[in-house]
Design an enzyme around this catalytic site. Structure first.
Site, short mmCIF file in Angstrom:
data_model
loop_
_atom_site.label_atom_id
_atom_site.label_comp_id
_atom_site.label_asym_id
_atom_site.label_seq_id
_atom_site.Cartn_x
_atom_site.Cartn_y
_atom_site.Cartn_z
N GLY A 17 36.87 6.78 -18.08
CA GLY A 17 36.17 7.27 -16.90
C GLY A 17 37.07 7.77 -15.78
N SER A 18 38.18 8.41 -16.13
CA SER A 18 39.02 8.94 -15.03
C SER A 18 38.33 10.11 -14.33
CB SER A 18 40.41 9.32 -15.53
OG SER A 18 40.37 10.44 -16.36
N ASN A 19 37.55 10.89 -15.08
CA ASN A 19 36.78 11.96 -14.42
C ASN A 19 35.69 11.35 -13.52
OD1 ASN A 19 37.48 14.86 -15.12
ND2 ASN A 19 37.59 13.87 -17.13
N ARG A 71 18.82 9.35 -33.21
CA ARG A 71 19.34 10.05 -32.03
C ARG A 71 18.26 10.44 -31.03
NH1 ARG A 71 24.34 12.18 -31.47
NH2 ARG A 71 24.73 12.04 -33.69
N ARG A 97 29.42 11.69 -27.40
CA ARG A 97 28.26 11.59 -28.28
C ARG A 97 27.49 12.89 -28.18
NH1 ARG A 97 25.10 8.31 -31.02
NH2 ARG A 97 22.88 8.69 -30.73
N ASN A 113 29.00 19.68 -18.52
CA ASN A 113 30.00 18.97 -19.32
C ASN A 113 31.38 19.48 -18.95
OD1 ASN A 113 31.00 17.32 -21.52
ND2 ASN A 113 31.23 19.18 -22.72
N HIS A 115 35.14 19.97 -20.81
CA HIS A 115 35.76 19.99 -22.14
C HIS A 115 37.24 20.37 -21.97
CE1 HIS A 115 36.03 20.50 -26.48
NE2 HIS A 115 36.71 21.60 -26.25
N GLU A 149 24.01 24.22 -28.71
CA GLU A 149 25.23 24.41 -29.51
C GLU A 149 26.40 23.71 -28.81
OE1 GLU A 149 28.00 28.08 -30.95
OE2 GLU A 149 25.97 28.55 -30.23
N ASP A 151 29.76 22.49 -27.13
CA ASP A 151 30.86 23.11 -26.39
C ASP A 151 30.65 24.62 -26.18
OD1 ASP A 151 32.12 20.64 -26.17
OD2 ASP A 151 33.21 20.90 -28.05
C1 GRF Z 1 38.36 14.24 -20.85
O1 GRF Z 1 39.50 14.89 -21.36
C2 GRF Z 1 37.15 15.11 -21.00
O2 GRF Z 1 37.43 16.46 -20.85
C3 GRF Z 1 36.76 14.81 -22.43
O3 GRF Z 1 36.96 13.43 -22.57
C4 GRF Z 1 37.99 13.01 -21.68
C5 GRF Z 1 37.43 11.90 -20.85
O4 GRF Z 1 38.39 11.28 -20.05
N1 GRF Z 1 35.43 15.28 -22.70
P1 GRF Z 1 37.96 10.24 -18.95
O5 GRF Z 1 37.10 9.17 -19.62
O6 GRF Z 1 37.24 10.96 -17.87
O7 GRF Z 1 39.26 9.64 -18.45
#
Ligand code: GRF
Length: 224
Positions: A17-19, A71, A97, A113, A115, A149, A151
């Site tokens: 969860g760094s984002n 799902r 997921r 999202n 990516h 679809e 990404d």
């Molecule tokens: C990130 O690189 C994001 O782009 C990808 O998964 C990673 C998640 O990193 N989808 P974090 O959990 O936010 O540190």
């Protein structure tokens, strides 16, 4: 003065969860136009759940393993949680997921999202290694709206980094992650400010955004 209402976010994670943390930090600024109302994970032990709780945010997990009904049923349960939280925007931040088509439809235009590649190159998993194997000299990350679809979907913003000699997947991932932490909170701000629009060809524009003005060569040109 009346309190201006903020865009309410549900952030979906599977890992560290760094984002999520970058978004929590952004939300701590009084003038940031969004707030997180729910952190959700499909993994009970996702480190990001603790980051959410520490910040005083409701953090919930439903393990997908063994969930009855497959799902679709799982995603319906997740949608219910999100609806109950009152979220306006669903933010996938390392949510490892695949989401079902009905989930995408349910949150159409309100689901984004991040990516870690310059889409449309390198969709799917193991993208840092794939970029190294392809020998590209630049890599980066993309924030996009989610469509069924994987990404794909309208690209809102990208950040670019060089691929350097001696890189391995981990080093490249770290360099890209730093930029993810910059662009994700910025994109959420743009959406909250109502500045992001998508035309019928899936091209995104951000009203009044400063445009990048650079050209880079990697390896760099030598002087002279
Ligand atoms: C990130 O690189 C994001 O782009 C990808 O998964 C990673 C998640 O990193 N989808 P974090 O959990 O936010 O540190």
């Amino acid at each position: 003065m009346g309190k201006v209402s903020k865009l309410k976010l549900a952030v979906l994670i599977s890992g560290g969860g760094s984002n999520l943390q970058a978004i929590i930090d952004a939300c701590n600024a009084a003038d940031y136009p969004a707030e997180i109302v729910l952190v959700f994970s499909n993994q009970l032990d996702a480190g990001g759940l603790e980051r959410g709780r520490k910040a005083g945010i409701r953090a919930e997990a439903i393990p997908h393993k063994g969930f009855p009904g497959g799902r679709e049923a799982y995603d319906a349960a997740v949608s219910t949680l999100i609806e109950e939280s009152g979220a306006d925007l669903v933010v996938l931040a390392g949510y490892l997921r695949l989401v079902s088509e009905s989930f995408v439809t349910r949150w159409k235009d309100r689901l984004i999202n991040i990516h870690p590649s310059l889409l449309p190159s390198f969709k799917g998993l193991h993208v840092h290694q794939a970029a190294l194997d392809a020998g590209v000299k630049f890599a980066g990350c993309t924030v996009h709206y989610v469509v069924p679809e994987v990404d794909s979907g309208p690209i809102i913003a990208q950040a670019v980094v060089p691929v350097l000699p001696g890189d391995d997947a981990g080093k490249l991932a770290q360099r890209i992650l730093k930029q993810e932490h910059r662009i994700y909170p910025q994109v959420i701000r743009w959406i909250a400010e109502g500045r992001v629009s998508v035309n019928d060809k899936g091209i995104v524009t951000v009203a009044d955004a400063p445009q990048a003005d650079f050209a880079e060569i990697n390896p760099a040109l030598e002087p002279g």
